[in-house]
Write an enzyme that holds these catalytic residues in place. Structure first.
Site, PDB file in Angstrom:
ATOM      1  N   THR A  27     -51.055   8.620  38.184  1.00  0.00           N
ATOM      2  CA  THR A  27     -49.665   8.276  37.878  1.00  0.00           C
ATOM      3  C   THR A  27     -49.575   7.154  36.852  1.00  0.00           C
ATOM      4  O   THR A  27     -48.683   7.112  36.010  1.00  0.00           O
ATOM      5  CB  THR A  27     -48.952   7.842  39.170  1.00  0.00           C
ATOM      6  OG1 THR A  27     -48.973   8.942  40.071  1.00  0.00           O
ATOM      7  CG2 THR A  27     -47.526   7.423  38.927  1.00  0.00           C
TER       8      THR A  27
ATOM      9  N   SER B 164     -55.359  12.620  40.207  1.00  0.00           N
ATOM     10  CA  SER B 164     -56.564  12.490  41.039  1.00  0.00           C
ATOM     11  C   SER B 164     -56.645  13.538  42.142  1.00  0.00           C
ATOM     12  O   SER B 164     -57.678  13.666  42.797  1.00  0.00           O
ATOM     13  CB  SER B 164     -56.665  11.086  41.642  1.00  0.00           C
ATOM     14  OG  SER B 164     -55.743  10.932  42.706  1.00  0.00           O
TER      15      SER B 164
ATOM     16  N   THR C 229     -53.877   7.454  42.688  1.00  0.00           N
ATOM     17  CA  THR C 229     -53.968   6.846  44.025  1.00  0.00           C
ATOM     18  C   THR C 229     -54.257   7.870  45.119  1.00  0.00           C
ATOM     19  O   THR C 229     -54.725   7.506  46.193  1.00  0.00           O
ATOM     20  CB  THR C 229     -52.642   6.135  44.372  1.00  0.00           C
ATOM     21  OG1 THR C 229     -51.607   7.122  44.381  1.00  0.00           O
ATOM     22  CG2 THR C 229     -52.316   5.024  43.401  1.00  0.00           C
ATOM     23  N   ASP C 230     -53.999   9.183  44.868  1.00  0.00           N
ATOM     24  CA  ASP C 230     -54.161  10.184  45.932  1.00  0.00           C
ATOM     25  C   ASP C 230     -55.583  10.227  46.489  1.00  0.00           C
ATOM     26  O   ASP C 230     -55.778  10.380  47.692  1.00  0.00           O
ATOM     27  CB  ASP C 230     -53.776  11.575  45.427  1.00  0.00           C
ATOM     28  CG  ASP C 230     -52.282  11.684  45.169  1.00  0.00           C
ATOM     29  OD1 ASP C 230     -51.860  12.696  44.586  1.00  0.00           O
ATOM     30  OD2 ASP C 230     -51.557  10.730  45.520  1.00  0.00           O
TER      31      ASP C 230
END
Ligand code: ASP
Length: 373
Positions: free
Chosen positions: A60, A104, A137-138
């Site tokens: 992101t 990610s 961040t995932d």
């Protein structure tokens, strides 16, 4: 007489002309000297700043709303990400390497394998103080943990990302990158190893997990707590990190599945994974690490095929313990030869089992790896 005047004026003109040719050179030589001096000072100043390498992978932090899809997609280059951070060039001499530019959710252990090799190579350079990895961040907690186990260098590596993309009202990316560089060059944080640092909080790669789907304060480290906090351009340390378990970066990665169990699960997915080449399976069990009798039977089937089975839990806090002795209880699983992963979240337990099997570790070794605290 007239000729004499003409020749004198000709000589004067040529003298003036020659002088003029040289004067600017002399002047520009002086200017050049001043400029090179200024350049020299600037370069010397830059060299005096610690060298930090930013390796960008996407997420992101580098995404933008796309008119075509109407959703956020990878867009920003690594250079653009760093240029958007005001004052960064006063903190450190920044070098950017664009490793990839993907969400990610598309990351794979194979890519982390390459990323680990790349980051380790960069860290071998004596001038390099540390590395900032920008990542989605995932799956960031897993990527950070993969590098935490496999990097040979102990220099700081800070994973950073954002919860709001570049086209959002107030993107959180630039401040996160700035703080990540503050952390890399900070003496306070030099022994933190690989961390995940967002929204000013510093998390160890071993304990960090994503807890919110959209909120900027998404990462925490559960009972283990934060390593520190960044404010006013300074790291405020809360406690030392635990020593990292280290395993060599393998050539080839073992095939390890992660399967979540649920009420009424008949164990068929475990059997499918065994019959389709899994060398290891992490079962995300319920409670303190319990499964039903059908799943217990499937786990014993897996182990009879020399597949290593590890038991994690879906519960947010606490660890897996050999408490329950009923069919499929944690005690029964451990007695049957399954490995209890303690307080490790299942996605990381999968990576640790994968790296251990890729290094031909024995079941006893692997049990000790999961006890590493
Ligand atoms: N989907 C994004 C990713 O992981 C989420 C984020 O970066 O915050 O790449």
């Amino acid at each position: 007489m007239k000729n004499k005047i003409i020749s004198i004026s000709m000589i004067t003109i040529s003298v003036l002309y020659v002088a003029n040719c040289y004067a600017p050179a002399k002047k520009s030589k002086k200017m050049r000297h001043i400029i090179t001096q200024a350049e020299g000072k600037k370069q010397k100043k830059a060299r005096e700043l610690p060298k930090v390498v930013v390796v960008t992978t996407g997420g992101t932090i580098a995404e933008k709303e796309s008119k075509k899809t109407g959703g956020a997609v990878p867009a920003e280059s690594g250079q653009a990400l760093v240029q958007a951070v005001h004052g960064l060039d006063k903190l450190a001499e920044i070098h950017v390497i664009q490793f990839s530019n993907i969400d990610s959710s598309h990351m794979t252990p194979k890519m982390w394998q390459k990323l680990s090799a790349k980051v380790d190579e960069i860290l071998q350079e004596p001038e390099v103080k540390g590395v900032v990895v920008t990542h989605g961040t995932d799956t960031m907690s897993e990527g950070a943990y993969f590098l935490d186990i496999t990097l040979t260098s102990s220099k700081p590596v800070v994973f950073v990302g954002a919860m709001r993309d570049v086209s959002d009202l107030s993107p959180d990316g630039p401040a996160n990158i700035y703080n990540a560089v503050v952390q890399v060059i900070s003496e306070e944080a030099k022994n933190f190893g690989v961390t995940v640092t967002l929204n000013q909080y510093i998390n160890s790669a071993r304990y960090v997990r994503k807890t919110e789907t959209t909120n900027v304060q998404t990462f925490n480290s559960g009972e283990d707590g934060y390593l520190g906090y960044i404010a006013m351009g300074k790291v405020h340390k809360f406690h030392e990190r635990i020593p990292a378990l280290k395993l060599p970066l393998p050539e080839k990665l073992a095939h390890v599945a992660l399967l979540k169990t649920y009420a009424g699960d008949d164990g068929s997915f475990i059997r499918y994974a065994v019959d389709h080449g899994a060398q290891g399976i992490v079962v995300e069990a319920v409670g303190a690490g319990n499964v039903n009798p059908q799943v217990f039977a499937a786990i014993k089937y897996a182990m009879s095929k020399k597949v290593v089975v590890a038991i994690a839990t879906r519960v947010f806090n606490g660890a897996v313990y050999p408490i329950y002795g009923d069919v499929g209880g944690g005690k029964a699983l451990e007695d049957a030869g399954a490995i209890l992963v303690g307080d490790m979240i299942s996605p990381k337990a999968r990576l640790l089992l994968m790296l251990a099997l890729s290094n031909n570790a024995s079941v006893e070794d692997i049990k000790n790896y999961f006890k590493f605290r």
